[in-house]
Write an enzyme that holds these catalytic residues in place. Structure first.
Site, short mmCIF file in Angstrom:
data_model
loop_
_atom_site.label_atom_id
_atom_site.label_comp_id
_atom_site.label_asym_id
_atom_site.label_seq_id
_atom_site.Cartn_x
_atom_site.Cartn_y
_atom_site.Cartn_z
N GLU A 1 16.65 15.17 -21.67
CA GLU A 1 16.21 14.23 -22.70
C GLU A 1 16.25 14.96 -24.04
O GLU A 1 16.19 16.18 -24.09
CB GLU A 1 14.78 13.72 -22.41
CG GLU A 1 13.74 14.83 -22.38
CD GLU A 1 12.36 14.41 -21.89
OE1 GLU A 1 12.15 13.24 -21.56
OE2 GLU A 1 11.48 15.28 -21.84
N ARG B 1 -2.68 13.87 -17.32
CA ARG B 1 -2.37 15.19 -16.74
C ARG B 1 -2.97 16.30 -17.62
O ARG B 1 -3.57 17.26 -17.11
CB ARG B 1 -0.85 15.33 -16.60
CG ARG B 1 -0.38 16.63 -16.01
CD ARG B 1 1.07 16.52 -15.52
NE ARG B 1 1.99 16.01 -16.53
CZ ARG B 1 2.55 16.76 -17.48
NH1 ARG B 1 2.25 18.04 -17.57
NH2 ARG B 1 3.39 16.21 -18.34
N TYR C 1 14.76 6.00 -11.86
CA TYR C 1 13.70 4.98 -11.91
C TYR C 1 13.91 4.05 -13.10
O TYR C 1 13.90 2.82 -12.95
CB TYR C 1 12.32 5.66 -12.01
CG TYR C 1 11.30 4.81 -12.72
CD1 TYR C 1 10.80 3.65 -12.14
CD2 TYR C 1 10.84 5.16 -14.01
CE1 TYR C 1 9.87 2.85 -12.81
CE2 TYR C 1 9.93 4.37 -14.67
CZ TYR C 1 9.46 3.22 -14.08
OH TYR C 1 8.56 2.43 -14.75
N THR D 1 9.88 -1.11 -18.77
CA THR D 1 9.38 0.10 -19.40
C THR D 1 10.13 0.35 -20.70
O THR D 1 11.32 0.01 -20.82
CB THR D 1 9.52 1.32 -18.47
OG1 THR D 1 9.63 2.50 -19.27
CG2 THR D 1 10.72 1.24 -17.58
N LEU E 1 0.81 -1.23 0.00
CA LEU E 1 0.00 0.00 0.00
C LEU E 1 0.84 1.28 0.00
O LEU E 1 0.35 2.36 0.32
CB LEU E 1 -0.99 0.01 1.19
CG LEU E 1 -1.83 -1.25 1.36
CD1 LEU E 1 -2.78 -1.09 2.55
CD2 LEU E 1 -2.64 -1.56 0.10
P1 NAD Z 1 1.45 2.19 -9.08
O1 NAD Z 1 2.42 2.96 -8.27
O2 NAD Z 1 0.07 2.72 -9.26
O3 NAD Z 1 1.33 0.69 -8.50
C1 NAD Z 1 2.41 0.00 -7.94
C2 NAD Z 1 1.88 -0.78 -6.76
O4 NAD Z 1 2.97 -1.52 -6.17
C3 NAD Z 1 1.31 0.11 -5.67
O5 NAD Z 1 0.04 -0.36 -5.27
C4 NAD Z 1 2.33 0.02 -4.53
O6 NAD Z 1 1.72 0.15 -3.26
C5 NAD Z 1 2.93 -1.35 -4.76
N1 NAD Z 1 4.32 -1.48 -4.29
C6 NAD Z 1 5.39 -0.69 -4.56
N2 NAD Z 1 6.48 -1.16 -3.94
C7 NAD Z 1 6.11 -2.28 -3.27
C8 NAD Z 1 6.80 -3.20 -2.44
N3 NAD Z 1 8.09 -3.07 -2.15
N4 NAD Z 1 6.11 -4.25 -1.93
C9 NAD Z 1 4.78 -4.40 -2.19
N5 NAD Z 1 4.08 -3.54 -2.96
C10 NAD Z 1 4.74 -2.49 -3.49
O7 NAD Z 1 2.16 1.95 -10.51
P2 NAD Z 1 1.50 1.51 -11.90
O8 NAD Z 1 1.30 2.71 -12.71
O9 NAD Z 1 0.39 0.58 -11.64
O10 NAD Z 1 2.70 0.70 -12.53
C11 NAD Z 1 2.81 -0.70 -12.33
C12 NAD Z 1 4.09 -1.21 -12.98
O11 NAD Z 1 4.05 -0.91 -14.39
C13 NAD Z 1 5.34 -0.54 -12.44
O12 NAD Z 1 6.36 -1.50 -12.32
C14 NAD Z 1 5.70 0.47 -13.50
O13 NAD Z 1 7.08 0.69 -13.55
C15 NAD Z 1 5.20 -0.20 -14.77
N6 NAD Z 1 4.87 0.78 -15.80
C16 NAD Z 1 3.85 1.67 -15.61
C17 NAD Z 1 3.56 2.60 -16.60
C18 NAD Z 1 2.45 3.61 -16.45
O14 NAD Z 1 2.25 4.41 -17.37
N7 NAD Z 1 1.72 3.61 -15.35
C19 NAD Z 1 4.32 2.63 -17.78
C20 NAD Z 1 5.35 1.71 -17.95
C21 NAD Z 1 5.61 0.78 -16.95
#
Ligand code: NAD
Length: 382
Positions: free
Chosen positions: A328, A241, A181, A144, A33
């Site tokens: 970038e 956004r 990141y 990513t 969370l």
């Molecule tokens: P988010 O931050 O909404 O969700 C990540 C979840 O992981 C959260 O609920 C957080 O509480 C949980 N979390 C983080 N660290 C943790 C830990 N150590 N132990 C247990 N839970 C943990 O992110 P998202 O947007 O859902 O992204 C999910 C994945 O997809 C990520 O790995 C992100 O890098 C990848 N990603 C997302 C996007 C995007 O546009 N949102 C794009 C490319 C890649």
């Protein structure tokens, strides 16, 4: 299948949990969370009001036949990982549980260290846990597209054939990530590749593009299933956004010239890509890489799309160019391959004006939750 979803309370993880549960898979969400505590730290909130994970899962149990269980715990704690794997014995593990904001990782040393430790240690614990408990399980890891950077040649799906001094080999595609990141994701990719080679694990690295939208067929079914929608400059992805900016009469803030081009996909395609990866697992010992996006856009193109739709709805929307806080290239070649998920059956939802209209309407409905000062970038890369 039994599918463990690490990070199942997040933006991608929650709708994926619902999507897979609705298709009859048994789901265990493991999440600490922490994403909700970043909101407190940054004094921001999801544009959509979201239920707690407990309420979400209780209402799934009360209103659907879907099987979703939860374990609140941190992947940095190996005991949590091992306990989850031993008790659940998953066929597949989807790993979303990382700190995923580039600006957050660039705030200062503490946030960079936190991001890399959280992401790299969590993934290492999962790899050791899978090796010890369920070596046949398929790890589906969210990477990513930002791992590749913006090279002046086509981006392949993970691997590149190289001719060098009369010899040739297929090598991992060079990585030139954009932030602390994105670097953490590169470190993860190397660690997973090594674990597949050394221990014979099976893994799919999904190099995902930027996700927009927030609703899926399942999140629409119940107000308590609604997904989070981040609009702020730290966690809000660019199209989301822009929609928030348009409805409160804020300029659409394009960083620099806006020629930065990236791969994008809608959240409905994210959940389907994960399903396709799970239904078609990597072979034992294989480290498979898919580029998970459906279209590419420059930031300025997206701003113009939102500006046009917003104006047609009567908003007085303009584009403003800000000094780019990031390091970038602002105009560059970009052509990334993305055929492997299409070959498995992905039918993309391409960006439509209808989709932008829905996003603007939703943002308008919750405009009182938008804090204007959270829209402007305050974190610089320099
Ligand atoms: P988010 O931050 O909404 O969700 C990540 C979840 O992981 C959260 O609920 C957080 O509480 C949980 N979390 C983080 N660290 C943790 C830990 N150590 N132990 C247990 N839970 C943990 O992110 P998202 O947007 O859902 O992204 C999910 C994945 O997809 C990520 O790995 C992100 O890098 C990848 N990603 C997302 C996007 C995007 O546009 N949102 C794009 C490319 C890649």
């Amino acid at each position: 299948m039994k599918i463990m979803i690490a990070g199942g309370d997040g933006f991608c993880g929650w709708p994926t949990s619902l999507h897979l549960a609705a298709r009859g898979h048994e789901i265990l969400i493991v999440d600490n969370l922490v994403r909700r505590t970043y909101d407190e730290e940054l004094n921001t909130q999801s544009l959509t009001p979201i239920a707690s994970l407990e309420e979400r899962v209780r209402s799934v149990r009360e209103t659907t036949p879907w099987a979703i269980d939860t374990l609140i715990g941190d992947l940095q704690d190996y005991d949590v990982v091992e306990q989850a794997l031993r008790s659940f014995q998953p066929d597949a593990i989807v790993h979303f549980a990382e700190q995923r904001s580039a600006p957050y990782s660039m705030m200062d040393r503490e946030h960079a260290v936190y991001t890399q430790v959280n992401n790299v240690v969590g993934t290492l614990n999962l790899l050791y846990g899978i090796k010890a408990v369920c070596p046949d399980a398929h790890l589906i890891k969210l990477g990513t597209m930002g791992e590749y950077g913006t090279p002046n040649i086509d981006i392949e799906e993970g691997y590149l054939r190289v001719e060098h001094n009369g010899r040739s080999d297929v090598l991992p595609y060079p990585k030139q990530p954009f932030s602390m990141y994105h670097l953490s994701k590169v470190h993860d990719s190397h660690n997973i590749m090594f674990a597949c080679k050394a221990w014979g694990l099976r893994a799919t690295d999904l190099n995902q593009g930027v996700v927009y939208g927030y609703q899926t067929d399942e999140t629409r079914q119940n107000p308590l299933f609604v997904n989070r929608l981040d609009y702020d400059h730290v966690f809000g992805t660019v199209l989301n956004r822009f929609c928030a900016q348009a409805v409160i009469g804020h300029d659409l803030t394009v960083y620099g010239e806006g020629g930065q081009t990236r791969g994008f996909l809608e959240i409905r395609d994210t959940v389907r890509c994960i399903e396709l990866a799970a239904l078609h697992p990597a072979d034992q010992g294989e480290f498979r890489v898919f580029n998970q996006f459906t279209e590419q856009f420059s930031v300025l193109e997206l701003a113009k799309r939102v500006e046009a739709v917003a104006q047609s709805l009567g908003f007085n929307t303009k584009i403003a160019h800000l000094e780019n806080p990031r390091v970038e290239k602002q105009s560059h070649y970009y052509h990334a391959k993305h055929t492997k998920l299409l070959d498995l059956g992905l039918e993309p939802h391409l960006l439509s004006d209808t989709m932008i209209t829905e996003m603007l309407q939703e943002a308008y409905r919750h405009q009182d939750r938008i804090r204007a000062s959270a829209l402007l970038p305050t974190i610089t890369w320099r």
